[in-house]
Motif scaffolding. Structure first.
Motif, PDB file in Angstrom:
ATOM      1  N   ALA A  29       0.820  11.586   0.875  1.00  0.00           N
ATOM      2  CA  ALA A  29       0.188  10.409   0.293  1.00  0.00           C
ATOM      3  C   ALA A  29      -0.127   9.429   1.412  1.00  0.00           C
ATOM      4  O   ALA A  29       0.518   9.447   2.463  1.00  0.00           O
ATOM      5  CB  ALA A  29       1.120   9.757  -0.731  1.00  0.00           C
ATOM      6  N   LYS A  30      -1.112   8.588   1.171  1.00  0.00           N
ATOM      7  CA  LYS A  30      -1.463   7.581   2.170  1.00  0.00           C
ATOM      8  C   LYS A  30      -0.382   6.522   2.297  1.00  0.00           C
ATOM      9  O   LYS A  30      -0.213   5.917   3.337  1.00  0.00           O
ATOM     10  CB  LYS A  30      -2.804   6.948   1.831  1.00  0.00           C
ATOM     11  CG  LYS A  30      -3.945   7.924   1.983  1.00  0.00           C
ATOM     12  CD  LYS A  30      -5.274   7.258   1.775  1.00  0.00           C
ATOM     13  CE  LYS A  30      -6.338   8.341   1.875  1.00  0.00           C
ATOM     14  NZ  LYS A  30      -7.560   7.887   2.420  1.00  0.00           N
ATOM     15  N   LYS A  31       0.352   6.303   1.202  1.00  0.00           N
ATOM     16  CA  LYS A  31       1.450   5.335   1.262  1.00  0.00           C
ATOM     17  C   LYS A  31       2.532   5.754   0.290  1.00  0.00           C
ATOM     18  O   LYS A  31       2.304   6.535  -0.636  1.00  0.00           O
ATOM     19  CB  LYS A  31       0.958   3.919   0.953  1.00  0.00           C
ATOM     20  CG  LYS A  31       0.426   3.736  -0.451  1.00  0.00           C
ATOM     21  CD  LYS A  31      -0.041   2.306  -0.664  1.00  0.00           C
ATOM     22  CE  LYS A  31      -0.381   2.100  -2.139  1.00  0.00           C
ATOM     23  NZ  LYS A  31      -0.666   0.722  -2.442  1.00  0.00           N
ATOM     24  N   LEU A  32       3.708   5.248   0.497  1.00  0.00           N
ATOM     25  CA  LEU A  32       4.838   5.549  -0.385  1.00  0.00           C
ATOM     26  C   LEU A  32       4.754   4.691  -1.637  1.00  0.00           C
ATOM     27  O   LEU A  32       4.144   3.616  -1.639  1.00  0.00           O
ATOM     28  CB  LEU A  32       6.154   5.268   0.354  1.00  0.00           C
ATOM     29  CG  LEU A  32       6.374   6.056   1.644  1.00  0.00           C
ATOM     30  CD1 LEU A  32       7.686   5.638   2.300  1.00  0.00           C
ATOM     31  CD2 LEU A  32       6.371   7.550   1.377  1.00  0.00           C
ATOM     32  N   ASP A  33       5.402   5.157  -2.703  1.00  0.00           N
ATOM     33  CA  ASP A  33       5.436   4.340  -3.910  1.00  0.00           C
ATOM     34  C   ASP A  33       6.432   3.187  -3.712  1.00  0.00           C
ATOM     35  O   ASP A  33       7.072   3.095  -2.667  1.00  0.00           O
ATOM     36  CB  ASP A  33       5.759   5.207  -5.137  1.00  0.00           C
ATOM     37  CG  ASP A  33       7.211   5.638  -5.253  1.00  0.00           C
ATOM     38  OD1 ASP A  33       8.044   5.218  -4.430  1.00  0.00           O
ATOM     39  OD2 ASP A  33       7.517   6.392  -6.190  1.00  0.00           O
ATOM     40  N   PRO A  34       6.568   2.309  -4.693  1.00  0.00           N
ATOM     41  CA  PRO A  34       7.479   1.165  -4.527  1.00  0.00           C
ATOM     42  C   PRO A  34       8.931   1.549  -4.228  1.00  0.00           C
ATOM     43  O   PRO A  34       9.691   0.756  -3.675  1.00  0.00           O
ATOM     44  CB  PRO A  34       7.373   0.435  -5.860  1.00  0.00           C
ATOM     45  CG  PRO A  34       6.017   0.789  -6.371  1.00  0.00           C
ATOM     46  CD  PRO A  34       5.793   2.211  -5.916  1.00  0.00           C
ATOM     47  N   ASN A  35       9.317   2.778  -4.567  1.00  0.00           N
ATOM     48  CA  ASN A  35      10.673   3.238  -4.286  1.00  0.00           C
ATOM     49  C   ASN A  35      10.787   3.928  -2.935  1.00  0.00           C
ATOM     50  O   ASN A  35      11.855   4.428  -2.573  1.00  0.00           O
ATOM     51  CB  ASN A  35      11.152   4.184  -5.390  1.00  0.00           C
ATOM     52  CG  ASN A  35      11.247   3.483  -6.718  1.00  0.00           C
ATOM     53  OD1 ASN A  35      11.865   2.434  -6.820  1.00  0.00           O
ATOM     54  ND2 ASN A  35      10.606   4.050  -7.726  1.00  0.00           N
ATOM     55  N   GLY A  36       9.680   4.008  -2.203  1.00  0.00           N
ATOM     56  CA  GLY A  36       9.698   4.617  -0.887  1.00  0.00           C
ATOM     57  C   GLY A  36       9.595   6.128  -0.882  1.00  0.00           C
ATOM     58  O   GLY A  36      10.015   6.777   0.070  1.00  0.00           O
TER      59      GLY A  36
END
Length: 86
Positions: A29-36
């Motif tokens: 993913a381009k970035k992690l979700d709010p939980n990392g």
């Protein structure tokens, strides 16, 4: 595990060939979700759902593979959610 028959230059081989593949899966993913995280413990179920289309099947009997020479190289480009690769 799959079965399939070769076409074109492989046509001298009679009957279906059998193969066992090992699949490596990567989730990015381009970035992690709010939980990392990118993916949770559901990853194995996701991979199994994708591969069930071909697992323990004769690829010659799958309509979307009709007329395709289902070589190992071709299968590396296949996705269960899309039409066959060119």
């Amino acid at each position: 595990m799959i079965a399939h028959s070769f076409k074109a230059r492989f046509s001298a081989r009679a009957g279906a060939a059998r193969a066992t593949f090992t699949v490596a899966v990567a989730f990015m993913a381009k970035k992690l979700d709010p939980n990392g995280i990118v993916v949770d413990i559901a990853a194995p179920r996701c991979a199994q759902a994708t591969l069930k289309v071909v697992n323990y099947k004769n690829l010659d009997e799958i309509p979307q593979f009709k007329g395709v020479n289902t070589t190992t190289e071709w299968l590396t480009r296949w996705s269960s959610t899309s039409s066959p690769p060119p």
